[in-house]
Every structure is written in C-alpha cells, then in structure tokens.
Design an enzyme around this catalytic site. Sequence first.
Site, mmCIF file in Angstrom:
data_model
loop_
_atom_site.group_PDB
_atom_site.id
_atom_site.type_symbol
_atom_site.label_atom_id
_atom_site.label_comp_id
_atom_site.label_asym_id
_atom_site.label_seq_id
_atom_site.Cartn_x
_atom_site.Cartn_y
_atom_site.Cartn_z
ATOM 1 N N LYS A 282 1.079 62.558 85.032
ATOM 2 C CA LYS A 282 1.891 61.690 83.754
ATOM 3 C C LYS A 282 1.437 60.609 83.726
ATOM 4 C CE LYS A 282 5.946 61.651 80.720
ATOM 5 N NZ LYS A 282 7.081 62.375 80.025
ATOM 6 N N GLU A 368 20.623 72.393 75.248
ATOM 7 C CA GLU A 368 21.704 71.547 74.698
ATOM 8 C C GLU A 368 22.846 72.933 74.317
ATOM 9 O OE1 GLU A 368 18.303 70.993 74.363
ATOM 10 O OE2 GLU A 368 18.203 68.778 73.628
ATOM 11 N N ARG A 396 21.227 71.547 68.484
ATOM 12 C CA ARG A 396 19.855 72.694 69.031
ATOM 13 C C ARG A 396 21.192 73.525 69.362
ATOM 14 N NH1 ARG A 396 14.756 73.062 72.077
ATOM 15 N NH2 ARG A 396 14.180 73.130 70.061
#
Length: 635
Positions: A282, A368, A396
């Site tokens: 990343k 979640e 969610r």
Amino acid sequence: MPDTPLLDQVHFPADTRGFDIPQLRRLADELRAETIDAVSTTGGHLGAGLGVVELTVALHHVFETPKDILIWDVGHQCYPHKILTGRRDRIRTLRQPGGLSGFTKRSESEYDPFGAAHASTSISAALGFCAARDQKGESNKVVAVIGDGSMSAGMAYEAMNNAAETTKQLVVILNDNDMSIAPPVGGMSAYLAKQVSGGAYRNFRRFGKSVAEHLPRPFRNAARKAEEYARGMIVGGTFFEELGFYYVGPVDGHDMENLVPILKNAAAITDRPVIVHVVTQKGKGYAPAESSADKLHAVAKFDVVSGQQSKSISNAPSYTKVFGTELIKRAHLDPSIVAITAAMPSGTGLDLFGQAFPERTYDVGIAEQHAVTFAAGLAADGMKPVCAIYSTFLQRGYDQVVHDVAIQSLPVRFAMDRAGLVGADGATHAGSFDIGFMGALPGMVLMAAADEADLAAMIATSLEIDDRPSAFRYPRGDGVGVEIPELAAPLEIGKGRIVREGTTVAILSLGTRLQESLKAADALAARGVSATVADARFAKPLDADMILRLAREHECLITVEEGAMGGFGAFVLQLLAGKGALDAGLKIRTLCLPDVFQDQDNPVAMYATAGLNAEHIAAAALQALGVEATRAVRA
Ligand SMILES: Cc1ncc(C[n+]2csc(CCOP(=O)(O)OP(=O)(O)O)c2C)c(N)n1
Ligand SMILES: CC(=O)[C@@H](O)[C@H](O)COP(=O)(O)O
Ligand SMILES: [Mg+2]
C-alpha cells in the site's frame, strides 16, 4: 514515438493489449506518477491506489474489459483504473460536485460494472455477473479484486462459500498488502501472512530463483513462471482450495513479468473459480506514503515533493476527538466500559482509547455485523460496550441491532460518528438514515448532539442507561467551539430544551441544525416574526410534553434534522397526529434531507446541507404563515 509517454497513447485498456512487458512496466510508472499528481490536487484515497498500479495495468491488459467484468472491492483504489478507462481528462474533478466519484460508479463508465465504497461486496456482485453470464451462455471472465482487510467481513465468506457451486468463470484477486486502514486484524490476516512468509514459500522462491538464474536467458522466464506455479501448489491456499477455488500465489503484485503470465493462466482456468493471492505494498512508489503508518490511506490536497498536506485548521476539536477523549475520561472511572471498532480505530477516535486501554479495546476488522452482536454478548454479561461505528457502516449490522440488541433490550451504546452528510465521500458514506432505522426500534434511546458539549453529555447519559440500548449521533468534522465541562452531567432521558423563547413560530431542531435554527429565528425577527427555538436532543423517546406545548402555543411548528425522510420529523408528526394536536390547524413543516442520494450527480446536498440552513428554515416558516418571502431571507 519512443519519447511520447505511453499514457498519452492509452485512452482505453484495448490500447495496451499490444504492449510487451517493458512497455507495461513503463505504463505503470507513468500511471503511478499521474495518480500522485492528480490526487495532490484533489485529495482523496491515495495509498490503496498506488498499491495496485501494476495490478491495474496487468488486469486491463490480460482481461478483455469491459466485456470481461472487473469489480473493485471498496473502490477507493480505483483512481488508476479510472485513468486507464477513459477518464484521465476528468480525474482532477475527483470527489467534487459534478465530478468523478471517489469510488467505482455504474453511471460513470461501462468499465465500472458495479458500484462500491462499502467493503466486501465485490465477490457477491461478481458471482451475480457470473450467474447472469451462465444464464445467457456468455463465457466472459468476471474478476473481483478484494483487499486483505475486506476479506475480514462475513459477506466475503458468504460469497466464497457459494462460489464453486455457482460458477467456473470467477477470478478473485486477493490484494494482500497487509493493511486495512490500520494494520489488519484477525485470523485471516495471520493466515495470509503465513502464506506469504511461510518457509515453503521462501524455500521455493529461493529454489525457483536459483534454477532460473542458471538457465540460458530464453528459458529463465519459463522457469520463473514454473516457480510461481510450484509455489502455489506447495504452499497452497488450503483454506481457499477447501472452498473449491484453485489457489495461485502468493504472487508479487508489482512484478509485471510474473503477474501478466500468471493472470493469463488464471484466465485460462475453466474448471473452477480461481483465487490469485497477490502481494502488494500500500502506498507503493511514493516515499511519503510508504513511510506513513497508514500508507496515506486518505489525504487532503498535498505538495507532491514534500508530501505536506494542506489540512484546514480549526479552533474547535473534532466531534471524533471529543468522543475519544470523553470515553477515556469515563473509562478511568468505570472499569466495565469497553470499546469496539470495526476496522476504524482512527476514524472513530478509538485509537486514543486503545492507547489508554489496550485491553479494553476491540478492533474486530471490517465486520460490523459481528461487532454489534459481539457487543451484545459483552452487554449480556455485565460489561458496558460502546460500539463506535460510522452511521453508514452501522447499516451493515442493522439486523444485529434489532435481533441481538433491541429485542433483548441489551445496553449496548452506539456511537454513530459521521451522522448526516459527509461531503466528498458522497452518498455511500452519508449518515442519512440512522434516525429512521434506530428510532424505529422499541426501547431505543436515540440522541443527537447539537454541539460538542452536548456530545459529552450524551456519552455520559448513554453510559448510565443499563437496561436498554442507546445511541448518539454526531457529524463528521469539527465542533462549534463551545466549552466542554470536565465531567459533563448526564441528561434527563427524553427531555429537550427551549433555547430561545418566542411566540408565533416554534423551530424544533434535532442535532447540529441548532445553530442554523437560531440564525433563522434572527432572520424571522428581522421580518417581525417571533420564533421560539427548541433543541429536541432526543429523537426517541420524544419530549412529548415540550412538543405538545410548542404546538399549542405557536401558530407554526418547523422541525429540522440532518437526516432522511422518515426520521425525527415523522416521529413528531406521528406524536402530534396521535394526540389530535393537528386538529386545531397547526401549520407544520418538516425539514429533512431531500429524497435523493447525495453524491457527485446530486451535489445539492453533498457540501451544503441540502436546504437545511437558516434561510431555508426561515423561508419555510414564512411560507407556512402565508407571509410571502418577498426577498430571499438573509440569515
Ligand atoms: C463495510 C465497511 N466498513 C468499513 C469501511 C471503511 N474502510 C474503507 S477502506 C478500509 C480498509 C480496506 O482494507 P483492504 O480491503 O485491505 O484495502 P486496502 O486499503 O488495503 O487496499 C476500510 C475499513 C468500508 N469502506 N466499508
Ligand atoms: C474508503 C472508506 O470507506 C474510508 O476511507 C472512508 O472514506 C473514511 O471516511 P472518513 O474520511 O470520514 O473517516
Ligand atoms: Mg489491505
């Protein structure tokens, strides 16, 4: 034209299909530079996109997009993809009204077959495309690119579990950069790390490389490819293969020479779904990102040379900071307080809490649904769980809120950050619906902070509620600069407050619209109309006595909320209608977000607040009173 940048010759992926590996490598370098330059002028998500530059080039080179389907999970890494798919000329309009979305978006391009932004949806969507193609007898490939962090969500496993029985056309690219927004958590992350660092992988890599280096050049690449394959067999992604996938990897996601042939081979596999485990970095290729702890996941506009971001300075703390600080204060006094985040420690302010109380902080990953029921378990066993999930991401886990928390009346505390409009992230991230979906639940205590002092009081209030769930909502961004008491006193549940006394109009505000409501009262006063301003504080339970009194004592009632239809205003209307308070002809207007999704296509509400400012509130009152607003009411 050797010195003409290749990127100038590539308008669509088809333009790359005659390129050789060196050209693809050069194209990737140019694409990375263009991405960095573009994001330096717009701000947005940087690290993830930089990590998939080679992968983006290779995928569009190998797969016949847009006929072959390419779906990006979350989509925050899609800026290089957008540059390569005919949107280079618009990439500097990113995340601006009328500009490009910061995520993939169907209405934007045929190269965006599926929208994203909430994580872990790509494999399910890709399976839908596979099934559709199977139904239509089409044999194009469908590719889903999902990050290691996004692989921690249950939805990804639901899809993986279903894949082998559904299709043979699916290619899953697991983009493993060993990062979520924060370092990844959980067993899957550990499993992937083992795949990449495992002894067998390293030995094979050494073995493969040593053989390759002693071969005459023309055979060297073939041996290297064989090594990549062999490694896949030996190290094996047993977990994925048990799910019916052919596992290939781990593969170096920045090594074009290996990536391209391996993707070509993956595309050629037709007897089962394939997962290619690609290892990337990343922030790759930009030193300030590579050296940053979060790999510059999200950035403001910045100077390319120094990496210095131009962040706005405010003299008031962010609501997020107030939440984190207040919870730490309370946790020092009450050891039963624990905090849960779903992969958003810094975004929710729980990174601060985690530094103070590492043993009482749980980062469950992008999960979640699990976070909510995990919190319910904690509450059922006597703890005081504070579940800090952005309003939009709490969607969610809504069934878990209903089924595991509310029906059992468990005292889970929901800290709903980013409630209301969030700006550049647009519709997928707007916290528009929580008033409606949380306020509909029997027993729920639902509060909305008008400022940072209110937020501190609502945290105190929530922590004292031990017999049912409670939730408090607060916006993205900074407070209004009011004094926060050292230890805020809890509020009386279901009680609002009159902030300004008037006679003709009652403005009943919920949450941070209070400041604009007070300005509206000033504007009305300038037109000779006297207005009361009340702060509801609770969307549930409503302060029925106060609301009914406002209805009785005023000619006109205006409700204001930064939430969608079916929220606070609806609750007030239902209260008044139920009590017959509308029978006497009360003039009432309910101001809420417009019934559209706020994003680049509907910028009306992305940055403004969708007609919920002082001039709108005052104009609504004048219109209700039949006083023509001869000129726009200037607050
Ligand atoms: C359901 C959901 N929860 C949380 C987020 C916030 N979020 C955006 S990107 C991200 C990390 C994603 O990690 P990974 O999939 O590994 O992608 P990477 O950024 O490493 O490329 C998170 C937590 C989200 N977009 N969706
Ligand atoms: C891509 C994603 O979902 C997150 O990075 C999100 O954009 C964070 O939002 P905030 O910037 O409001 O924390
Ligand atoms: Mg990652």
